[in-house]
Write a protein that holds these residues in place. Sequence first.
Motif, PDB file in Angstrom:
ATOM      1  N   LYS A 108       0.805  -1.231   0.000  1.00  0.00           N
ATOM      2  CA  LYS A 108       0.000   0.000   0.000  1.00  0.00           C
ATOM      3  C   LYS A 108       0.840   1.284   0.000  1.00  0.00           C
ATOM      4  O   LYS A 108       0.381   2.334  -0.416  1.00  0.00           O
ATOM      5  CB  LYS A 108      -0.906   0.021   1.238  1.00  0.00           C
ATOM      6  N   LYS A 137       1.800   6.945  -0.700  1.00  0.00           N
ATOM      7  CA  LYS A 137       0.796   5.924  -1.027  1.00  0.00           C
ATOM      8  C   LYS A 137       1.022   5.444  -2.446  1.00  0.00           C
ATOM      9  O   LYS A 137       1.279   6.228  -3.369  1.00  0.00           O
ATOM     10  CB  LYS A 137      -0.625   6.507  -0.903  1.00  0.00           C
ATOM     11  N   PHE A 167      -0.993   4.368  -4.698  1.00  0.00           N
ATOM     12  CA  PHE A 167      -1.930   4.780  -5.750  1.00  0.00           C
ATOM     13  C   PHE A 167      -1.661   6.206  -6.244  1.00  0.00           C
ATOM     14  O   PHE A 167      -2.176   6.625  -7.269  1.00  0.00           O
ATOM     15  CB  PHE A 167      -3.383   4.633  -5.269  1.00  0.00           C
ATOM     16  N   ARG A 168      -0.841   6.951  -5.503  1.00  0.00           N
ATOM     17  CA  ARG A 168      -0.518   8.328  -5.935  1.00  0.00           C
ATOM     18  C   ARG A 168       0.642   8.372  -6.931  1.00  0.00           C
ATOM     19  O   ARG A 168       0.930   9.408  -7.503  1.00  0.00           O
ATOM     20  CB  ARG A 168      -0.147   9.177  -4.721  1.00  0.00           C
ATOM     21  N   ASN A 197      -2.886  -2.000  -7.209  1.00  0.00           N
ATOM     22  CA  ASN A 197      -3.538  -1.057  -6.308  1.00  0.00           C
ATOM     23  C   ASN A 197      -4.668  -0.330  -7.006  1.00  0.00           C
ATOM     24  O   ASN A 197      -5.754  -0.151  -6.450  1.00  0.00           O
ATOM     25  CB  ASN A 197      -2.479  -0.076  -5.796  1.00  0.00           C
ATOM     26  N   ARG A 198      -4.437   0.079  -8.240  1.00  0.00           N
ATOM     27  CA  ARG A 198      -5.463   0.830  -8.989  1.00  0.00           C
ATOM     28  C   ARG A 198      -6.619  -0.075  -9.372  1.00  0.00           C
ATOM     29  O   ARG A 198      -7.778   0.347  -9.388  1.00  0.00           O
ATOM     30  CB  ARG A 198      -4.847   1.467 -10.219  1.00  0.00           C
ATOM     31  N   GLU A 208      -7.625  -2.645  -7.603  1.00  0.00           N
ATOM     32  CA  GLU A 208      -8.386  -2.841  -6.365  1.00  0.00           C
ATOM     33  C   GLU A 208      -9.227  -1.611  -6.056  1.00  0.00           C
ATOM     34  O   GLU A 208     -10.364  -1.717  -5.634  1.00  0.00           O
ATOM     35  CB  GLU A 208      -7.437  -3.125  -5.197  1.00  0.00           C
ATOM     36  N   GLN A 209      -8.637  -0.460  -6.264  1.00  0.00           N
ATOM     37  CA  GLN A 209      -9.351   0.798  -5.991  1.00  0.00           C
ATOM     38  C   GLN A 209     -10.562   0.932  -6.906  1.00  0.00           C
ATOM     39  O   GLN A 209     -11.634   1.332  -6.477  1.00  0.00           O
ATOM     40  CB  GLN A 209      -8.412   1.990  -6.228  1.00  0.00           C
ATOM     41  N   SER A 210     -10.391   0.591  -8.171  1.00  0.00           N
ATOM     42  CA  SER A 210     -11.509   0.724  -9.119  1.00  0.00           C
ATOM     43  C   SER A 210     -12.590  -0.285  -8.800  1.00  0.00           C
ATOM     44  O   SER A 210     -13.780  -0.017  -8.958  1.00  0.00           O
ATOM     45  CB  SER A 210     -11.017   0.576 -10.551  1.00  0.00           C
ATOM     46  N   GLU A 226     -13.255  -1.341  -5.775  1.00  0.00           N
ATOM     47  CA  GLU A 226     -13.912  -0.864  -4.549  1.00  0.00           C
ATOM     48  C   GLU A 226     -14.906   0.236  -4.849  1.00  0.00           C
ATOM     49  O   GLU A 226     -15.989   0.291  -4.283  1.00  0.00           O
ATOM     50  CB  GLU A 226     -12.850  -0.337  -3.558  1.00  0.00           C
ATOM     51  N   THR A 227     -14.517   1.144  -5.755  1.00  0.00           N
ATOM     52  CA  THR A 227     -15.419   2.258  -6.073  1.00  0.00           C
ATOM     53  C   THR A 227     -16.489   1.841  -7.066  1.00  0.00           C
ATOM     54  O   THR A 227     -17.472   2.540  -7.257  1.00  0.00           O
ATOM     55  CB  THR A 227     -14.627   3.449  -6.650  1.00  0.00           C
ATOM     56  N   THR A 260     -11.905   3.354 -14.070  1.00  0.00           N
ATOM     57  CA  THR A 260     -11.296   4.652 -14.326  1.00  0.00           C
ATOM     58  C   THR A 260     -10.418   4.655 -15.564  1.00  0.00           C
ATOM     59  O   THR A 260      -9.899   5.663 -15.993  1.00  0.00           O
ATOM     60  CB  THR A 260     -10.448   5.083 -13.125  1.00  0.00           C
TER      61      THR A 260
END
Lengths: 186, 85
Positions: free
Chosen positions: A97, A116, A118-119, A173-174, A176-178, A180-181, A185
Amino acid sequence: MLSIYRLPNKLPGEIIIKIVRRDFFILFKRMIVFMLMAVLPFAFFYLMITTNLGLLESEIIYPIIVLSTSAYYLFTWLFFFFSFIDYYLDVWIITDKRIIDIQQRGFFSRIISELKIFRIQDVTSEIQGAIPTLLKYGEVFIQTAGTDQRFKFHEVPDPNGIRDIIIKLIQKNRKEQSQETGLDTF
Amino acid sequence: MTFSISIFLYIFWVFLALWFVFFVIAIYHMLNFGAKNFLTVSTTIIFVGIAIIILMTSSFYINQIDWNTNVEILEGLFDNQVPFQ
Protein backbone atom coordinates in the motif's frame (compact mmCIF):
# COMPACT_ATOMS: atom_id res chain seq x y z
CA MET A 1 14.20 -0.92 18.18
CA LEU A 2 12.35 -0.73 14.89
CA SER A 3 10.69 -4.05 14.46
CA ILE A 4 10.68 -4.96 10.82
CA TYR A 5 7.28 -6.49 11.43
CA ARG A 6 5.93 -3.28 12.95
CA LEU A 7 5.72 -0.55 10.36
CA PRO A 8 5.20 3.10 11.24
CA ASN A 9 1.43 3.82 11.07
CA LYS A 10 0.70 0.33 9.80
CA LEU A 11 -2.41 0.13 7.67
CA PRO A 12 -4.90 -2.75 8.12
CA GLY A 13 -3.81 -5.78 6.14
CA GLU A 14 -0.63 -4.12 4.95
CA ILE A 15 2.07 -6.54 3.80
CA ILE A 16 5.79 -5.86 3.41
CA ILE A 17 6.88 -6.66 -0.13
CA LYS A 18 10.55 -5.67 -0.02
CA ILE A 19 13.05 -3.96 2.26
CA VAL A 20 15.77 -2.11 0.39
CA ARG A 21 19.09 -0.74 1.56
CA ARG A 22 21.92 0.76 -0.42
CA ASP A 23 24.09 -1.70 -2.29
CA PHE A 24 26.73 -3.52 -0.22
CA PHE A 25 29.46 -2.09 -2.49
CA ILE A 26 28.85 1.33 -0.92
CA LEU A 27 29.67 -0.09 2.51
CA PHE A 28 32.57 -2.06 1.04
CA LYS A 29 34.19 1.15 -0.28
CA ARG A 30 34.05 2.65 3.20
CA MET A 31 35.50 -0.55 4.71
CA ILE A 32 38.48 -0.30 2.34
CA VAL A 33 39.09 3.31 3.39
CA PHE A 34 39.00 2.43 7.06
CA MET A 35 41.25 -0.59 6.58
CA LEU A 36 43.80 1.71 4.93
CA MET A 37 43.43 4.12 7.86
CA ALA A 38 44.06 1.24 10.27
CA VAL A 39 47.26 0.27 8.48
CA LEU A 40 48.61 3.84 8.24
CA PRO A 41 50.19 3.97 11.75
CA PHE A 42 52.23 0.85 10.97
CA ALA A 43 53.76 2.59 7.96
CA PHE A 44 54.49 5.60 10.13
CA PHE A 45 56.13 3.45 12.82
CA TYR A 46 58.21 1.62 10.24
CA LEU A 47 59.53 4.91 8.88
CA MET A 48 60.23 6.15 12.38
CA ILE A 49 62.09 3.02 13.49
CA THR A 50 64.24 2.89 10.39
CA THR A 51 65.22 6.58 10.57
CA ASN A 52 65.52 7.26 14.30
CA LEU A 53 65.51 4.48 16.89
CA GLY A 54 66.05 6.95 19.74
CA LEU A 55 62.52 8.33 19.42
CA LEU A 56 61.02 5.28 21.11
CA GLU A 57 63.30 5.78 24.13
CA SER A 58 62.49 9.46 24.59
CA GLU A 59 60.66 10.39 27.78
CA ILE A 60 58.31 12.75 25.93
CA ILE A 61 58.01 11.25 22.46
CA TYR A 62 57.17 7.67 23.42
CA PRO A 63 54.22 8.58 25.70
CA ILE A 64 52.89 10.94 23.04
CA ILE A 65 53.17 8.18 20.44
CA VAL A 66 51.30 5.74 22.67
CA LEU A 67 48.50 8.19 23.46
CA SER A 68 48.11 9.50 19.93
CA THR A 69 48.06 5.99 18.45
CA SER A 70 45.41 4.96 20.94
CA ALA A 71 43.33 8.06 20.19
CA TYR A 72 43.75 7.50 16.46
CA TYR A 73 42.45 3.92 16.55
CA LEU A 74 39.58 4.78 18.87
CA PHE A 75 38.55 7.65 16.61
CA THR A 76 38.91 5.55 13.45
CA TRP A 77 36.83 2.71 14.83
CA LEU A 78 34.11 5.04 16.08
CA PHE A 79 34.04 6.89 12.78
CA PHE A 80 33.71 3.59 10.88
CA PHE A 81 30.81 2.57 13.06
CA PHE A 82 29.07 5.89 12.41
CA SER A 83 29.60 5.29 8.71
CA PHE A 84 28.03 1.84 9.07
CA ILE A 85 25.09 3.30 11.01
CA ASP A 86 24.57 5.83 8.23
CA TYR A 87 24.40 2.95 5.73
CA TYR A 88 22.37 0.58 7.89
CA LEU A 89 19.70 2.93 9.18
CA ASP A 90 18.83 4.28 5.71
CA VAL A 91 16.12 1.95 4.45
CA TRP A 92 13.24 1.92 1.99
CA ILE A 93 10.27 -0.32 2.77
CA ILE A 94 7.95 -1.28 -0.06
CA THR A 95 4.58 -2.55 1.11
CA ASP A 96 1.50 -3.39 -0.90
CA LYS A 97 0.00 0.00 0.00
CA ARG A 98 2.90 2.41 0.63
CA ILE A 99 6.54 3.18 0.13
CA ILE A 100 8.28 4.26 3.33
CA ASP A 101 11.57 6.12 3.14
CA ILE A 102 13.60 6.17 6.37
CA GLN A 103 16.72 8.33 6.26
CA GLN A 104 19.18 8.83 9.08
CA ARG A 105 20.91 12.17 8.53
CA GLY A 106 23.73 12.38 11.06
CA PHE A 107 22.87 12.25 14.71
CA PHE A 108 19.49 13.10 16.12
CA SER A 109 18.07 13.68 12.68
CA ARG A 110 15.82 10.98 11.28
CA ILE A 111 13.42 11.58 8.43
CA ILE A 112 10.57 9.19 7.71
CA SER A 113 8.48 9.82 4.60
CA GLU A 114 5.76 7.72 3.11
CA LEU A 115 4.04 7.71 -0.19
CA LYS A 116 0.80 5.92 -1.03
CA ILE A 117 1.18 3.55 -3.95
CA PHE A 118 -1.93 4.78 -5.75
CA ARG A 119 -0.52 8.33 -5.94
CA ILE A 120 2.52 7.26 -7.96
CA GLN A 121 2.43 8.39 -11.56
CA ASP A 122 5.85 7.50 -12.85
CA VAL A 123 8.73 5.22 -11.83
CA THR A 124 12.18 5.54 -13.42
CA SER A 125 15.25 3.40 -12.80
CA GLU A 126 18.75 4.55 -13.65
CA ILE A 127 22.15 2.85 -13.69
CA GLN A 128 25.08 5.10 -14.57
CA GLY A 129 28.77 4.32 -14.58
CA ALA A 130 31.00 1.33 -15.17
CA ILE A 131 31.01 -0.08 -11.65
CA PRO A 132 27.25 0.39 -11.09
CA THR A 133 26.64 -1.32 -14.43
CA LEU A 134 28.83 -4.26 -13.49
CA LEU A 135 27.41 -4.54 -9.98
CA LYS A 136 23.87 -3.61 -11.05
CA TYR A 137 23.09 -0.86 -8.58
CA GLY A 138 21.62 2.58 -9.25
CA GLU A 139 18.75 4.95 -8.58
CA VAL A 140 14.99 4.68 -8.69
CA PHE A 141 12.97 7.88 -9.03
CA ILE A 142 9.33 7.97 -8.09
CA GLN A 143 7.13 10.78 -9.30
CA THR A 144 3.66 11.65 -8.11
CA ALA A 145 1.17 13.98 -9.76
CA GLY A 146 2.90 16.98 -8.19
CA THR A 147 5.78 18.82 -9.87
CA ASP A 148 8.30 18.00 -7.15
CA GLN A 149 10.03 14.66 -7.22
CA ARG A 150 8.98 12.85 -4.10
CA PHE A 151 11.14 9.81 -3.64
CA LYS A 152 14.53 8.68 -4.71
CA PHE A 153 16.02 5.28 -3.99
CA HIS A 154 19.71 6.05 -3.88
CA GLU A 155 22.43 3.51 -4.85
CA VAL A 156 20.12 0.52 -4.44
CA PRO A 157 20.75 -2.98 -5.82
CA ASP A 158 18.75 -4.08 -8.88
CA PRO A 159 16.92 -0.80 -9.55
CA ASN A 160 15.20 -2.32 -12.58
CA GLY A 161 13.71 -5.06 -10.41
CA ILE A 162 12.54 -2.51 -7.84
CA ARG A 163 10.94 -0.46 -10.61
CA ASP A 164 9.09 -3.55 -11.86
CA ILE A 165 7.86 -4.37 -8.36
CA ILE A 166 6.52 -0.84 -7.84
CA ILE A 167 4.82 -0.75 -11.25
CA LYS A 168 3.10 -4.07 -10.56
CA LEU A 169 1.97 -2.76 -7.17
CA ILE A 170 0.60 0.40 -8.79
CA GLN A 171 -1.38 -1.65 -11.30
CA LYS A 172 -2.72 -3.98 -8.60
CA ASN A 173 -3.54 -1.06 -6.31
CA ARG A 174 -5.46 0.83 -8.99
CA LYS A 175 -7.36 -2.30 -9.98
CA GLU A 176 -8.39 -2.84 -6.37
CA GLN A 177 -9.35 0.80 -5.99
CA SER A 178 -11.51 0.72 -9.12
CA GLN A 179 -13.20 -2.45 -7.93
CA GLU A 180 -13.91 -0.86 -4.55
CA THR A 181 -15.42 2.26 -6.07
CA GLY A 182 -17.21 0.22 -8.70
CA LEU A 183 -15.94 2.56 -11.37
CA ASP A 184 -13.67 1.68 -14.23
CA THR A 185 -11.30 4.65 -14.33
CA PHE A 186 -9.28 3.47 -17.29
CA MET B 1 60.89 24.95 32.30
CA THR B 2 59.80 21.70 33.89
CA PHE B 3 56.49 19.94 33.53
CA SER B 4 55.11 16.51 34.22
CA ILE B 5 54.25 14.33 31.23
CA SER B 6 51.01 13.43 32.99
CA ILE B 7 49.51 16.51 31.32
CA PHE B 8 49.35 14.48 28.10
CA LEU B 9 47.50 11.77 29.96
CA TYR B 10 44.92 14.30 31.21
CA ILE B 11 44.38 15.53 27.66
CA PHE B 12 43.93 11.92 26.58
CA TRP B 13 41.34 11.40 29.32
CA VAL B 14 39.38 14.40 28.08
CA PHE B 15 39.44 12.93 24.58
CA LEU B 16 38.36 9.57 26.03
CA ALA B 17 35.41 11.17 27.83
CA LEU B 18 34.23 12.78 24.58
CA TRP B 19 34.80 9.55 22.72
CA PHE B 20 32.70 7.68 25.27
CA VAL B 21 29.81 10.11 24.81
CA PHE B 22 29.77 9.45 21.07
CA PHE B 23 30.24 5.73 21.74
CA VAL B 24 27.02 5.70 23.77
CA ILE B 25 25.24 7.77 21.12
CA ALA B 26 26.26 5.27 18.41
CA ILE B 27 24.98 2.28 20.41
CA TYR B 28 21.76 4.15 21.21
CA HIS B 29 21.12 4.81 17.53
CA MET B 30 21.76 1.22 16.50
CA LEU B 31 19.59 -0.34 19.19
CA ASN B 32 16.81 2.26 19.03
CA PHE B 33 16.45 2.69 15.29
CA GLY B 34 17.95 -0.49 13.88
CA ALA B 35 15.74 -3.31 12.68
CA LYS B 36 14.97 -5.92 15.31
CA ASN B 37 17.12 -8.68 13.92
CA PHE B 38 20.33 -10.63 14.42
CA LEU B 39 22.40 -8.28 12.23
CA THR B 40 21.69 -5.25 14.40
CA VAL B 41 22.59 -7.02 17.63
CA SER B 42 25.66 -8.78 16.21
CA THR B 43 27.14 -5.64 14.64
CA THR B 44 26.60 -3.74 17.88
CA ILE B 45 28.32 -6.51 19.85
CA ILE B 46 31.24 -6.55 17.38
CA PHE B 47 31.56 -2.78 17.62
CA VAL B 48 31.61 -2.84 21.42
CA GLY B 49 33.97 -5.82 21.47
CA ILE B 50 36.58 -4.26 19.21
CA ALA B 51 36.30 -0.97 21.10
CA ILE B 52 37.05 -2.85 24.31
CA ILE B 53 40.04 -4.56 22.69
CA ILE B 54 41.44 -1.19 21.56
CA LEU B 55 40.92 0.25 25.05
CA MET B 56 42.57 -2.73 26.75
CA THR B 57 45.55 -2.63 24.40
CA SER B 58 45.91 1.11 24.99
CA SER B 59 45.67 0.58 28.72
CA PHE B 60 48.42 -2.06 28.56
CA TYR B 61 50.87 0.33 26.91
CA ILE B 62 49.80 3.38 28.91
CA ASN B 63 50.34 1.58 32.23
CA GLN B 64 53.93 0.83 31.26
CA ILE B 65 54.81 4.52 31.22
CA ASP B 66 55.89 6.39 34.34
CA TRP B 67 53.59 9.42 34.19
CA ASN B 68 55.23 11.09 37.18
CA THR B 69 58.32 11.80 35.12
CA ASN B 70 59.18 15.46 34.90
CA VAL B 71 60.63 16.80 31.70
CA GLU B 72 62.65 19.92 31.31
CA ILE B 73 62.40 21.94 28.14
CA LEU B 74 64.10 25.17 27.07
CA GLU B 75 66.93 24.22 29.42
CA GLY B 76 69.45 26.98 30.04
CA LEU B 77 67.57 29.49 27.92
CA PHE B 78 66.84 31.82 30.77
CA ASP B 79 70.19 31.49 32.57
CA ASN B 80 71.52 34.91 33.37
CA GLN B 81 74.78 34.61 31.51
CA VAL B 82 76.32 37.29 29.37
CA PRO B 83 77.91 35.85 26.25
CA PHE B 84 81.45 36.53 25.10
CA GLN B 85 82.80 37.39 28.57
